[in-house]
Enzyme design. Structure first.
Site, mmCIF file in Angstrom:
data_model
loop_
_atom_site.group_PDB
_atom_site.id
_atom_site.type_symbol
_atom_site.label_atom_id
_atom_site.label_comp_id
_atom_site.label_asym_id
_atom_site.label_seq_id
_atom_site.Cartn_x
_atom_site.Cartn_y
_atom_site.Cartn_z
ATOM 1 N N VAL A 61 -19.105 -22.111 14.735
ATOM 2 C CA VAL A 61 -18.502 -22.182 13.398
ATOM 3 C C VAL A 61 -17.495 -23.327 13.241
ATOM 4 O O VAL A 61 -16.988 -23.546 12.140
ATOM 5 C CB VAL A 61 -17.836 -20.843 12.983
ATOM 6 C CG1 VAL A 61 -18.864 -19.797 12.619
ATOM 7 C CG2 VAL A 61 -16.868 -20.337 14.035
ATOM 8 N N ASN A 87 -13.771 -14.194 11.547
ATOM 9 C CA ASN A 87 -13.176 -13.494 12.687
ATOM 10 C C ASN A 87 -13.270 -14.275 13.996
ATOM 11 O O ASN A 87 -12.507 -14.012 14.917
ATOM 12 C CB ASN A 87 -13.868 -12.124 12.822
ATOM 13 C CG ASN A 87 -13.621 -11.482 14.166
ATOM 14 O OD1 ASN A 87 -12.559 -10.929 14.421
ATOM 15 N ND2 ASN A 87 -14.610 -11.596 15.064
ATOM 16 N N SER A 139 -3.195 -13.125 13.300
ATOM 17 C CA SER A 139 -2.655 -12.419 14.468
ATOM 18 C C SER A 139 -1.157 -12.248 14.254
ATOM 19 O O SER A 139 -0.533 -13.051 13.533
ATOM 20 C CB SER A 139 -2.885 -13.257 15.724
ATOM 21 O OG SER A 139 -2.072 -12.778 16.786
ATOM 22 N N TYR A 152 -2.596 -21.481 19.640
ATOM 23 C CA TYR A 152 -3.171 -20.273 19.023
ATOM 24 C C TYR A 152 -2.297 -19.797 17.849
ATOM 25 O O TYR A 152 -2.800 -19.502 16.763
ATOM 26 C CB TYR A 152 -3.282 -19.201 20.108
ATOM 27 C CG TYR A 152 -3.917 -17.905 19.679
ATOM 28 C CD1 TYR A 152 -5.301 -17.788 19.561
ATOM 29 C CD2 TYR A 152 -3.133 -16.781 19.411
ATOM 30 C CE1 TYR A 152 -5.883 -16.577 19.187
ATOM 31 C CE2 TYR A 152 -3.711 -15.570 19.039
ATOM 32 C CZ TYR A 152 -5.087 -15.473 18.935
ATOM 33 O OH TYR A 152 -5.661 -14.282 18.559
ATOM 34 N N SER A 155 -2.697 -22.023 14.898
ATOM 35 C CA SER A 155 -3.980 -21.815 14.202
ATOM 36 C C SER A 155 -3.914 -20.548 13.357
ATOM 37 O O SER A 155 -4.407 -20.517 12.226
ATOM 38 C CB SER A 155 -5.144 -21.734 15.202
ATOM 39 O OG SER A 155 -5.142 -20.501 15.922
ATOM 40 N N LYS A 156 -3.270 -19.496 13.865
ATOM 41 C CA LYS A 156 -3.218 -18.223 13.147
ATOM 42 C C LYS A 156 -2.225 -18.280 11.980
ATOM 43 O O LYS A 156 -2.413 -17.610 10.963
ATOM 44 C CB LYS A 156 -2.860 -17.081 14.106
ATOM 45 C CG LYS A 156 -3.924 -16.840 15.194
ATOM 46 C CD LYS A 156 -5.269 -16.485 14.592
ATOM 47 C CE LYS A 156 -6.322 -16.118 15.607
ATOM 48 N NZ LYS A 156 -7.620 -15.810 14.989
ATOM 49 N N ILE A 185 -5.047 -5.753 20.836
ATOM 50 C CA ILE A 185 -6.266 -4.972 20.673
ATOM 51 C C ILE A 185 -7.109 -5.093 21.948
ATOM 52 O O ILE A 185 -7.264 -6.194 22.495
ATOM 53 C CB ILE A 185 -7.097 -5.481 19.455
ATOM 54 C CG1 ILE A 185 -6.235 -5.590 18.179
ATOM 55 C CG2 ILE A 185 -8.320 -4.581 19.226
ATOM 56 C CD1 ILE A 185 -5.658 -4.296 17.655
#
Ligand code: NAD
Length: 244
Positions: A61, A87, A139, A152, A155-156, A185
């Protein structure tokens, strides 16, 4: 809850994405499942047995052109798109001192650019339909930051800015855009954590347990369904109550 709706879910080969696909299939949505991993084709076969139409697409993606191509194919195959769940995501954790340019670029491309790519692939169709629900997986670290996850977290956090902008841009067309911010999670992404780190982490969670993929899938179901028809531009935490 999703009877007659068509949903695209990225990163659906395992973990949270797969749990969302299962939940949506149980609620009678027809599904286009995307993942870089060929396992998505098996997941599609498995869910088809629940009596809904499910097609798996194997692609990266972060590749803009492939996303536009597959978006067209999905619209031809299903005739409409009601829900897009962005997702798919990866981590390349390291302290910034040790983080390479590759670690940075990979995470931003897969986690953030992919959201742009897939939204571009379906938004014209949603505008024609005058309806749609876009759900982006952020997140808690996109809100609060985290040492060792500058790429990360960035990006979130970027996903949150994108989600809120889209809500303002597309609200008049009856297209909603929301983000989910999961905490810890239990998936393949988190299972490599050492046991002591895990135990300490759980002590900081008011509900004293890690989340299950289904906990996130339940919120995705709500945001995909008409129960959330007056909710847009929001970030919903699914984190057991931790302070962010
Ligand atoms: P996972 O690693 O178990 O699954 C990720 C999925 O994304 C896999 O199906 C993988 O094939 C797919 N994917 C990865 N790169 C891709 C690419 N370039 N193109 C297409 N597909 C790709 O992860 P998970 O724990 O299920 O996480 C799902 C999402 O939730 C991610 O965006 C993650 O950042 C976010 N999240 C997870 C947690 C957690 O604790 N697990 C917490 C907060 C946010």
């Amino acid at each position: 809850m999703l009877e007659g709706k068509v949903a695209i879910i990225t990163g659906a080969a395992r973990g949270i994405g797969k749990a969302i696909a299962q939940k949506f299939a149980q609620n009678h949505a027809n599904l286009a499942l995307i993942s870089r991993s060929a396992r998505v084709l098996e997941v599609a076969d498995e869910l088809q047995k629940m009596g809904v139409k499910v097609v798996g697409y194997q692609l990266d993606v972060s590749d803009f052109d492939r996303c536009q191509q597959i978006g067209k194919q999905i619209i031809e195959e299903f005739g409409r798109v009601d829900v897009l769940v962005n997702n798919a995501g990866i981590t390349r954790d390291n302290l910034l001192l040790r983080m390479t340019e590759q670690d940075w670029d990979d995470v931003i491309r897969v986690n953030l650019k992919s959201v742009f790519n897939m939204t571009k692939a379906v938004m014209s169709q949603m505008i024609r339909q005058r309806s749609g629900s876009i759900i982006n997986m952020s997140s808690v670290v996109g809100r609060g930051g985290n040492a060792g996850q500058a790429n990360y977290s960035a990006s979130k956090a970027g996903i949150i800015g994108f989600t809120k902008s889209l809500a303002k841009e597309l609200g008049a067309r009856n297209i909603r855009s929301n983000a989910i911010a999961p905490g810890f999670i239990e998936t393949d992404m988190t299972k490599s954590l050492p046991e002591d780190v895990r135990k300490n982490w759980i002590q900081t969670i008011p509900l004293r347990r890690v989340g299950a993929p289904e906990d996130v899938a339940n919120v995705a179901l709500f945001l995909a369904s008409d129960l959330s028809s007056y909710i847009t531009g929001q970030v919903i935490n699914v984190c057991g109550g931790i302070d962010i």
